[in-house]
Scaffold this motif. Structure first.
Motif, mmCIF file in Angstrom:
data_model
loop_
_atom_site.group_PDB
_atom_site.id
_atom_site.type_symbol
_atom_site.label_atom_id
_atom_site.label_comp_id
_atom_site.label_asym_id
_atom_site.label_seq_id
_atom_site.Cartn_x
_atom_site.Cartn_y
_atom_site.Cartn_z
ATOM 1 N N THR B 82 17.844 -23.170 23.432
ATOM 2 C CA THR B 82 17.824 -23.241 21.972
ATOM 3 C C THR B 82 16.608 -23.985 21.445
ATOM 4 O O THR B 82 15.897 -23.538 20.559
ATOM 5 N N GLN B 83 16.454 -25.147 22.045
ATOM 6 C CA GLN B 83 15.439 -26.068 21.593
ATOM 7 C C GLN B 83 14.028 -25.485 21.598
ATOM 8 O O GLN B 83 13.240 -25.714 20.710
ATOM 9 N N GLN B 84 13.740 -24.745 22.656
ATOM 10 C CA GLN B 84 12.399 -24.207 22.794
ATOM 11 C C GLN B 84 12.103 -23.107 21.792
ATOM 12 O O GLN B 84 10.986 -22.959 21.334
ATOM 13 N N THR B 85 13.138 -22.317 21.501
ATOM 14 C CA THR B 85 12.856 -21.076 20.780
ATOM 15 C C THR B 85 13.056 -21.178 19.277
ATOM 16 O O THR B 85 12.601 -20.322 18.531
ATOM 17 N N ASN B 86 13.742 -22.228 18.829
ATOM 18 C CA ASN B 86 14.142 -22.219 17.425
ATOM 19 C C ASN B 86 13.322 -23.088 16.488
ATOM 20 O O ASN B 86 13.632 -23.188 15.310
ATOM 21 N N ALA B 87 12.316 -23.721 17.013
ATOM 22 C CA ALA B 87 11.536 -24.602 16.154
ATOM 23 C C ALA B 87 10.907 -23.808 15.010
ATOM 24 O O ALA B 87 10.325 -22.756 15.205
ATOM 25 N N ILE B 88 11.090 -24.325 13.804
ATOM 26 C CA ILE B 88 10.645 -23.594 12.617
ATOM 27 C C ILE B 88 9.310 -24.158 12.116
ATOM 28 O O ILE B 88 8.596 -23.528 11.368
ATOM 29 N N HIS B 89 9.004 -25.373 12.573
ATOM 30 C CA HIS B 89 7.780 -26.049 12.121
ATOM 31 C C HIS B 89 7.730 -26.204 10.604
ATOM 32 O O HIS B 89 6.701 -26.016 9.967
ATOM 33 N N TRP B 90 8.876 -26.503 10.080
ATOM 34 C CA TRP B 90 9.077 -26.747 8.652
ATOM 35 C C TRP B 90 8.208 -27.920 8.165
ATOM 36 O O TRP B 90 8.242 -28.994 8.726
ATOM 37 N N GLN B 91 7.434 -27.685 7.128
ATOM 38 C CA GLN B 91 6.535 -28.725 6.619
ATOM 39 C C GLN B 91 6.900 -29.162 5.207
ATOM 40 O O GLN B 91 7.039 -28.340 4.311
ATOM 41 N N LEU B 92 7.027 -30.445 5.025
ATOM 42 C CA LEU B 92 7.244 -31.029 3.702
ATOM 43 C C LEU B 92 6.040 -31.905 3.363
ATOM 44 O O LEU B 92 5.464 -32.515 4.256
ATOM 45 N N ASP B 93 5.692 -31.980 2.089
ATOM 46 C CA ASP B 93 4.645 -32.917 1.677
ATOM 47 C C ASP B 93 5.316 -34.232 1.278
ATOM 48 O O ASP B 93 5.800 -34.386 0.164
ATOM 49 N N TRP B 94 5.354 -35.166 2.213
ATOM 50 C CA TRP B 94 6.116 -36.387 1.976
ATOM 51 C C TRP B 94 5.535 -37.251 0.863
ATOM 52 O O TRP B 94 6.257 -38.015 0.223
ATOM 53 N N THR B 95 4.238 -37.134 0.616
ATOM 54 C CA THR B 95 3.663 -37.962 -0.465
ATOM 55 C C THR B 95 4.283 -37.573 -1.811
ATOM 56 O O THR B 95 4.299 -38.374 -2.742
ATOM 57 N N ALA B 96 4.808 -36.357 -1.892
ATOM 58 C CA ALA B 96 5.449 -35.938 -3.147
ATOM 59 C C ALA B 96 6.939 -36.256 -3.150
ATOM 60 O O ALA B 96 7.616 -36.104 -4.159
ATOM 61 N N GLU B 97 7.461 -36.676 -2.015
ATOM 62 C CA GLU B 97 8.902 -36.897 -1.888
ATOM 63 C C GLU B 97 9.295 -38.358 -2.063
ATOM 64 O O GLU B 97 10.471 -38.683 -2.065
ATOM 65 N N VAL B 98 8.292 -39.252 -2.098
ATOM 66 C CA VAL B 98 8.653 -40.671 -2.071
ATOM 67 C C VAL B 98 8.819 -41.268 -3.466
ATOM 68 O O VAL B 98 8.234 -40.796 -4.435
ATOM 69 N N SER B 99 9.615 -42.317 -3.534
ATOM 70 C CA SER B 99 9.960 -42.970 -4.792
ATOM 71 C C SER B 99 8.813 -43.840 -5.293
ATOM 72 O O SER B 99 7.917 -44.211 -4.536
ATOM 73 N N ASP B 100 8.886 -44.211 -6.570
ATOM 74 C CA ASP B 100 7.887 -45.131 -7.132
ATOM 75 C C ASP B 100 7.924 -46.458 -6.386
ATOM 76 O O ASP B 100 6.888 -47.091 -6.187
ATOM 77 N N TYR B 101 9.112 -46.863 -5.983
ATOM 78 C CA TYR B 101 9.252 -48.117 -5.238
ATOM 79 C C TYR B 101 8.425 -48.069 -3.958
ATOM 80 O O TYR B 101 7.685 -48.996 -3.645
ATOM 81 N N ALA B 102 8.544 -46.943 -3.228
ATOM 82 C CA ALA B 102 7.796 -46.804 -1.971
ATOM 83 C C ALA B 102 6.292 -46.801 -2.244
ATOM 84 O O ALA B 102 5.512 -47.443 -1.537
ATOM 85 N N ILE B 103 5.900 -46.114 -3.294
ATOM 86 C CA ILE B 103 4.468 -46.041 -3.629
ATOM 87 C C ILE B 103 3.937 -47.427 -3.978
ATOM 88 O O ILE B 103 2.871 -47.846 -3.510
ATOM 89 N N GLN B 104 4.710 -48.164 -4.782
ATOM 90 C CA GLN B 104 4.272 -49.513 -5.150
ATOM 91 C C GLN B 104 4.246 -50.445 -3.948
ATOM 92 O O GLN B 104 3.333 -51.258 -3.804
ATOM 93 N N ALA B 105 5.256 -50.327 -3.087
ATOM 94 C CA ALA B 105 5.292 -51.184 -1.894
ATOM 95 C C ALA B 105 4.021 -50.969 -1.069
ATOM 96 O O ALA B 105 3.441 -51.913 -0.533
ATOM 97 N N GLU B 106 3.580 -49.724 -1.006
ATOM 98 C CA GLU B 106 2.366 -49.429 -0.245
ATOM 99 C C GLU B 106 1.146 -49.974 -0.985
ATOM 100 O O GLU B 106 0.271 -50.596 -0.382
ATOM 101 N N GLN B 107 1.114 -49.788 -2.295
ATOM 102 C CA GLN B 107 -0.044 -50.261 -3.078
ATOM 103 C C GLN B 107 -0.215 -51.773 -3.006
ATOM 104 O O GLN B 107 -1.327 -52.287 -2.947
ATOM 105 N N TYR B 108 0.914 -52.493 -3.055
ATOM 106 C CA TYR B 108 0.853 -53.956 -3.083
ATOM 107 C C TYR B 108 0.743 -54.556 -1.687
ATOM 108 O O TYR B 108 0.808 -55.772 -1.534
ATOM 109 N N ASP B 109 0.653 -53.703 -0.654
ATOM 110 C CA ASP B 109 0.706 -54.192 0.727
ATOM 111 C C ASP B 109 -0.651 -54.758 1.139
ATOM 112 O O ASP B 109 -1.586 -54.021 1.449
ATOM 113 N N LEU B 110 -0.731 -56.078 1.144
ATOM 114 C CA LEU B 110 -2.011 -56.727 1.442
ATOM 115 C C LEU B 110 -2.450 -56.541 2.891
ATOM 116 O O LEU B 110 -3.634 -56.635 3.195
ATOM 117 N N MET B 111 -1.483 -56.302 3.783
ATOM 118 C CA MET B 111 -1.864 -56.053 5.166
ATOM 119 C C MET B 111 -2.654 -54.754 5.260
ATOM 120 O O MET B 111 -3.429 -54.545 6.178
#
Lengths: 484, 484
Positions: B82-111
């Motif tokens: 099953t595993q070998q033959t059924n991979a769909i390689h489904w792609q999502l654009d995660w940058t469009a899926e994330v919340s404002d909170y996640a975006i801000q957490a990344e922006q404010y990340d001094l590291m």
């Protein structure tokens, strides 16, 4: 005063003397500029050696709490004055100050409002591992090994993404489950729960709706609700989700995510069939609904068949977020879990993790890494499987014997799910069983809507002895019989 | 195939052989129902013993990945198909899926977006403890002591509120600082940061406004912003907050909370005077603004004067939430902090903690407890203070010598704060210093508004050698001179 010093065994005596005096000062028993007893005098009063008093006085002086006048003795400093006199005893009503989130977290807290077990009861409520299985010698070995190699590193700040050797180990581990790691990355979390909370916080709310199995893991329900998701539950069939209902729901409304436990599902113990797995991935892709996969129990199979997580079937696809944990197979006291997902998502999650708790304990991570790479995991897992399999088979046997009218599900893991005939209300059964010293989790705990699962129960067997499995299930059986 | 097996030293060989074969199957190099080489054959090809191959095959069979036909040999299972033959390689654009909170957490990340130090640089950016001071022997001792006493307990699930012996120890510890514990309780957290995040999440937003010192701890600014608080900064004077401004702001608007660091403030190192402490508490009570006190550094005083936290002056008052941590004095790699607050608030926080990460690592908590109760803390603190005090005095000496035009503040802790004449932009200075291999934190990092603190820097000395303190500050001095 002084002679009422009560010594305990767990701290050096001079520190206890110091603390005693400090508290006297802070509580006003000793006033600023008041003379302290001589060391000889205090030694007699407190019945401790004079050198202990000398040490205690030196500490207090070092802290600026007392001062010495040459040839005169020791005096209480004026520095403690402010503290005693300025207390305002300001009162706030905190119940009016807390957020809806805090109120809901308290309301949904099953440890506070659920039916816990009492001491001496035969409790089938836990699905934690059996601590008798823990191989403490190898844990100690791993700790000492790692501390010798890089103790200083382990005790200082680490990185939000995780401890690199553990990350590499787990990436390799997931690759061995067939996961294509291209374009994916890992984040170490404080167990599954933190990972789930981070992911829910990271997802943009569009429809505000989420799909999940019904019933499902009650902590997941709680956290989805705390994140204000509106939940749609998909009915569970013996081989996994009801695909017809799933497709209907997907066609009928947009969803922001689906939370799924494909192997040894909590609470039903169901393993989703390979065919359904393929179909689930196809549908989620078609409707663009990201999957959050909970792999919590997938190591604990007792039959020969191989179970891979859904993420193994995703190839280079990135629509799935995998949450891993060894809490059910190794040591939940170490709070270590992991997320495997698209690199872009992990990047956001890493920053969120940093903002919330800096990083997961490096000590826990490194201990776990060393334990795993010492080759203990495979051996331990074999031993744990043997033990849990025996208990599992015993529990199944007892259930069939004492509850022949019930449907039992569960193909692995640390619990079984029992469906009684509709006329048996398991909350009532629980009340009756508790009187006889037996407790379990009523199945309705895991359902999304009130009134669902009223005739079901989850039976966790991992921490119950063979004798108590027999006795407990017999008692449940007798109690049901007397109720029907 | 097979002969390219590359063995590493960190895992048993049979597991490496097993993993090698597993990956071949998962990647399609071995097809379902294909016959595997005999153990003798594979032993030769892989250059490992035949018993190792036997072990590996047994493992694979146990996992259901291969099956044996009597007298014929071993074959690849169909389960991996099953595993070998059924991979769909489904792609999502995660940058469009994330919340404002996640975006801000990344922006404010001094590291990610701050000016980190590179290897080989003399870096004054860190205020982490110096790992050379860690007494590993006593840490090992504490671990072994505790594991022997209750290893099984430590490795299994614990409680959200914390590990009881540590909670009791810390309550006692706070009582010794003069805290009146009546009506208060404790929650163990994954360090200060989780504690702060929990408290911010628990407070009901009314005005949505928060007070803090300006400048202040940049992680606190980040987390206040991530919780959508609008910040009002109070100017810092050499003895603490500008009380006139504080009263004006309090009179002018409602605030939901005030975040304060009264001792060895980050970044200015200022210790708020006793008189100001009293007045701050009085004002906050008058305007009903709860205080969140950050006690992060209060142990690290180098002068004789005693510093108590604000909470010691609250008596039975409950308007203050105290956040404690030993990360700056003991081991930040163990993520353990604590909150002392009103019982009602702790009750909500406990449920939030449970929902987010179940509990803090029991291993970390119990190790810390045992280390403390073995009496190591006082000794270690004395040693750490002596060491940091020397570095502190050396840094002050060098600053006075090489930067005579600057104002220096900081009466303890692990850093100093330096104000240059207004014409010196420390970001430009940093660029010039980095070329010469010296780096520090530009002070504007800690200010609320762009354009503030442009001529300031924070100088962390805890992890810099004496020689590099001398050299680094001399280089900063020379660089300023060449710029002016």
């Amino acid at each position: 005063m002084y002679s009422d010093l009560q010594l305990t065994e767990d701290r050096p005596v001079y520190i206890q003397v110091k603390d005693y005096l400090k508290r006297l000062m802070l509580k006003g028993g000793l006033q600023p500029n008041q003379k302290l007893p001589s060391t000889r005098e205090l030694s007699t009063l407190m019945k401790v050696s004079r050198s202990t008093i000398l040490l205690a006085y030196a500490e207090l002086e070092e802290e600026g709490l007392i001062y010495a006048l040459k040839g005169k003795g020791n005096y209480v400093s004026t520095l403690i004055e402010t503290q005693q006199t300025n207390a305002i005893h300001w009162q706030l009503d905190w119940t009016a100050e807390v957020s809806d989130y805090a109120i809901q977290a308290e309301q949904y807290d099953l440890m506070k409002h659920g039916s816990g077990a009492e001491r001496g009861e035969i409790s089938f409520t836990s699905i934690a591992p059996d601590e008798k299985l823990f191989d403490l010698q190898n844990v100690k070995r791993a700790f000492l090994d790692r501390m010798s190699l890089e103790g200083e590193v382990l005790l200082n700040y680490g990185y939000a993404q995780g401890y690199r050797p553990l990350m590499n180990y787990l990436l390799h581990y997931m690759e061995n489950k067939g996961v294509d790691l291209a374009g994916k990355d890992i984040l170490i979390t404080n167990g599954f729960t933190e990972g789930f909370d981070l992911v829910l916080g990271a997802l943009r709310k569009k429809s505000g709706k989420a799909l999940c199995e019904n019933p499902t893991h009650h902590t997941a329900i709680k956290n989805l609700k705390l994140h204000q998701f509106q939940l749609t539950g998909i009915h569970m069939e013996p081989d996994g989700l009801d695909l017809k209902q799933l497709e209907q729901e997907l066609a009928g409304s947009a969803y922001d995510l689906a939370y799924l436990v494909p192997s040894y599902h909590n609470p039903t113990g169901i393993v989703t069939s390979p065919a359904k797995r393929t179909e689930i991935i196809r549908l989620m892709n078609e409707y663009r609904v990201p999957i959050i996969e909970d792999g919590f129990n997938e190591e604990l199979r007792y039959s020969g068949s191989h179970v891979s997580p859904l993420i193994s079937s995703m190839g280079k696809g990135n629509g799935l977020v995998y949450l891993g944990s060894f809490s059910k197979v190794l040591f939940p006291g170490l709070r270590v879990g992991w997320i495997i997902a698209d690199v872009a998502l992990i990047d956001y999650l890493e920053s969120m993790k940093r903002a919330r708790s800096i990083h997961t304990s490096t000590l826990d991570q490194s201990l776990l890494y060393q334990y795993l790479s010492n080759g203990n995991f495979e051996k331990y897992l074999k031993r744990a499987r043997t033990e849990y399999k025996r208990k599992y088979e015993l529990a199944v046997h007892c259930l069939k014997r004492h509850l022949p009218m019930c449907q039992i599900s569960g193909a692995g893991g640390l619990h079984l799910f029992v469906q009684f005939p509709p006329e048996v209300r398991t909350r009532e059964l629980l009340t009756a069983c508790k009187v006889k010293g037996v407790t379990f989790t009523p199945g309705d705990t895991f359902y999304l809507e009130p009134g669902q699962g009223l005739h079901t129960m989850r039976l966790g067997f991992s921490r119950v002895s063979d004798e108590n499995i027999r006795k407990g299930i017999r008692i449940i059986g007798e109690t049901v019989a007397s109720m029907m």
